[in-house]
Scaffold this motif. Structure first.
Motif: not given
Ligand code: GLA
Ligand code: CA
Length: 694
Positions: A410-414, A470-471, A619-623
């Protein structure tokens, strides 16, 4: 109207500057900003479904005179009343914007896709742009539903004339039109419907073009034949109303079993690949239930279709439809579709590539403009999708596998989403109030959208770099690009590929913008742009790291193709499918999405459905299942000589405008007709025949 546009433009340019100001400290997720005002220009005339048409026998029927003279009187065709069903679908004149019409003329489409063949049922594309929509009629119909009163909202009957639910809601009996015929005269009946179901939807080795699979109709759903004109669904849940939408375009458009069956692997020695390719683009006269039939194909030049003499719809005066004798699809580019429609050398376009908006608006505002142009709601959206499979879908090599592992972090996608400056991306396509910040998921302005449930990661490069760290990614060798940790790929620079189609300028521009922004983040990205068909094949076989894509249309209404909103089955999702062993490795948030979508499909309670979709959006947009890039409105461009174009037709609501305008009912008034027919006074050949027949 020009004035309003000018004012809105100025407002937008001012607020745009403020929104893109760089912030000094770490930026946290929030809700997306309100999109700039951009009012749709036309309002539909809202009606109830029964006002549009009904099925009934009329006292007499007629057809273009040349058919009676050249075909019926010479014994080549039975009389029109024998070619029509017992009770044809009768369009009511009161609902026709300009009343009943005249025969003749052509709609000259221009498309950017290329046909693979006519076997839509086994996955062939015909090149899009309305070809398949016009050829393959479906059990129900949704395009025209954009004009249905909200309290009467349900798909329209089509090949299914009516349906009834069992008392407990677990069965749906579907009545098919009786006595209708395929364009070659063969009867249409439940056998065609069952063949589509048993040997396409339920056959794991076949994927129909728009991806119908068992999950589309709800897990465990079965279909059986009751009699020649009746079939019955049995569901695992009560009243899954959504199935009426899945019976429409895309997922329940049966093919001609009399032609297809002998080629299907279950009934022949053919392989599945043979079956898919059994009806190449130069196969003329492929039997359809649609209003026009292919009669000529010249590669990279044109596909011509002539009227279907067995078409099963008529107007109130008994005139067999369609009114237009011919359909043309010039094989060019999508950008050329806009140019030609505006210039009057083509007749129709869904203006959807924002780069063309200013010029198209300018030209169509002129008094002598050949075409009218009307903007609708903001339903064109683009996203950046990570390939989320970690267990081998698409056979990744070591480099690609390292990216998949990152994609599942998730950190990478963020980091990626926070590095995207959406304001700049939107403005790079077109300046003005068109584009809006799009975090991903459901579009603002659509009925299930909820702003408070939408998680938006604002642009901030410094924050993005923190997420990268973080990733586990840092630039260890100081060349400006982040490296893998030492134990992955010997700590090399991270190298990503980005898949996009080069059929559309917008896809290319956005993909290039993303590459530039990720470079600023410190990630090196190699663009892989392919033709639409090759992009689809590469995507569907999982051979990519990330892709930029115009969003699939299920994000608009969510009631259609709902199963595509999450990886509910092994082959339903664009960015996460099963590996060769059929195994899925869903991340916990993906599993949550799957559960929500299955609940949505099974629910018939409006309030509950709203809540489910709010959750889904969160769920979709947060993740960051997909990373939104931009959303903007499209405009329908149509030549002024056409009548019966419903006011306020959006380029997409429940289906593309090619369906929504009800082309079989569109006509050109006699005094406005042009001489554009390439094969006047001809009809389609028998299946596999040479060309138009006289
Ligand atoms: C393509 C075009 C759309 C629309 C659809 C119809 O995707 O880009 O505007 O014409 O085909 O299927
Ligand atoms: Ca480096």
């Amino acid at each position: 109207m020009k004035q309003r546009y000018g004012t809105a433009l100025a407002v937008m340019l001012l607020s745009g500057t403020a929104a893109s100001a760089v912030m000094a400290q770490s930026v946290t997720p929030t809700t997306p900003p309100d999109p700039p005002d951009f009012a749709a220009q036309g309002e539909p005339n809202f009606v109830n479904r029964e006002e549009i048409f009904e099925y009934m026998a009329l006292d007499s029927y007629s057809e273009p005179e040349w058919i009676t003279t050249n075909f019926v009187e010479t014994g080549k065709l039975p009389p029109v009343e024998e070619r029509l069903p017992t009770a044809p679908l009768v369009y009511k004149a009161a609902n026709m914007p300009d009343g009943t019409g005249a025969y003749g003329d052509v709609m000259r489409h221009v498309i950017g896709g290329r046909p693979e063949g006519w076997n839509y049922f086994a996955g062939n594309t015909q090149g899009w742009g309305g070809i398949d929509i016009g050829l393959y009629e479906c059990l129900t119909r949704t395009g025209p539903v954009f004009q249905i009163n909200p309290d009467d909202l349900e798909p329209l009957p089509n090949l299914a004339t009516s349906w009834d639910w069992s008392e407990d809601g677990t069965q749906l009996t579907v009545h098919l039109i009786e006595g209708a015929k395929w364009s070659d005269g063969d009867p249409f009946d439940a056998e065609d419907v069952m063949f589509y179901w048993d040997n396409h939807v339920m056959d794991p080795q076949v994927t129909p073009l728009n991806g119908a699979s068992p999950e589309t109709f709800g897990a465990g759903t079965t279909l059986e034949q009751v009699d020649d004109y009746t079939v019955k669904f049995t569901f695992q849940t009560s009243h899954p109303e959504a199935v009426l939408y899945q019976m429409a375009y895309g997922t329940f458009c049966p093919g001609p079993s009399h032609i297809l069956k002998p080629e299907h692997p279950e009934f022949s020695d053919n392989s599945y690949e043979d079956y898919r390719n059994a009806f190449p683009p130069d196969y003329m006269g492929f039997p359809v239930m649609g209003a026009w039939v292919p009669v000529e194909y010249r590669p990279d030049d044109i596909i011509v279709m002539r009227r279907n003499p067995y078409y099963w719809k008529v107007d109130e005066n008994g005139n067999q439809l369609p009114y237009l004798d011919e359909m043309q699809y010039k094989l060019s580019t999508w950008a050329d579709r806009d140019v030609q429609a505006v210039a009057g050398t083509g007749d129709f376009s869904n203006l959807e590539q924002a780069e063309n908006y200013v010029e198209a608006l300018r030209r169509s505002a002129e008094d002598d403009a050949p075409a009218r142009l009307e903007f609708g709601p903001r339903i064109i959206g683009y996203s950046l999708y990570p390939n989320l499979s970690g267990n081998g879908w698409g056979q990744p090599d070591e480099r690609a596998q390292a990216i998949r592992d990152l994609n599942r972090n998730l950190d990478f996608r963020k980091a990626i989403t926070t590095a995207i400056d959406r304001q700049r991306l939107g403005n790079s396509l077109v300046k003005g109030p068109f584009t809006a910040i799009y975090p991903g998921g459901l579009y603002s302005g659509t009925s299930y959208y909820d702003q408070d449930s939408t998680v938006y990661y604002p642009y901030d490069l410094a924050t993005a770099k923190e997420y990268l760290k973080a990733a586990g990614l840092e630039d260890t060798d100081g060349d400006g690009f982040v490296n893998h940790p030492a134990d992955v790929l010997d700590g090399q620079n991270v190298q990503m590929t980005l898949l996009a189609t080069n059929d559309y300028q917008t896809d290319k521009n956005l993909a290039e913008g993303v590459v530039a922004m990720l470079e600023e983040l410190g990630i090196r990205v190699a663009l892989n742009t392919l033709s639409g068909n090759d992009r689809d094949a590469t995507r569907d076989s999982g051979r990519y790291d990330w892709m930029v894509m115009r969003n699939p249309t299920e994000l608009i209404t969510v009631v259609q193709r709902t199963d595509q909103l999450a990886p509910v089955g092994p082959r339903t999702s664009f960015n996460h499918r099963a590996n060769d062993a059929g195994e899925m490795d869903l991340l916990p948030f993906e599993q949550e999405m799957v559960d929500l979508i299955n609940q949505f499909i099974a629910s018939d309670d409006g309030n509950e459905r709203k809540e489910i979709m709010k959750n889904y959006q969160k769920v979709r947009t947060e993740n960051l299942y997909g990373i939104g890039l931009t959303q903007y409105p499209g405009a329908l461009i149509i030549n002024k000589r056409f009548s019966n174009i419903p006011p306020g037709t959006p380029i997409f609501m429940y289906n593309w405008a090619e369906d929504s305008i009800i082309r079989e009912r569109v006509y050109v008034a006699s005094d406005a007709q042009k001489d554009y027919e390439l094969h006047p006074q001809t009809l389609p050949p028998a299946p596999g025949g040479d060309g138009p027949v006289q």
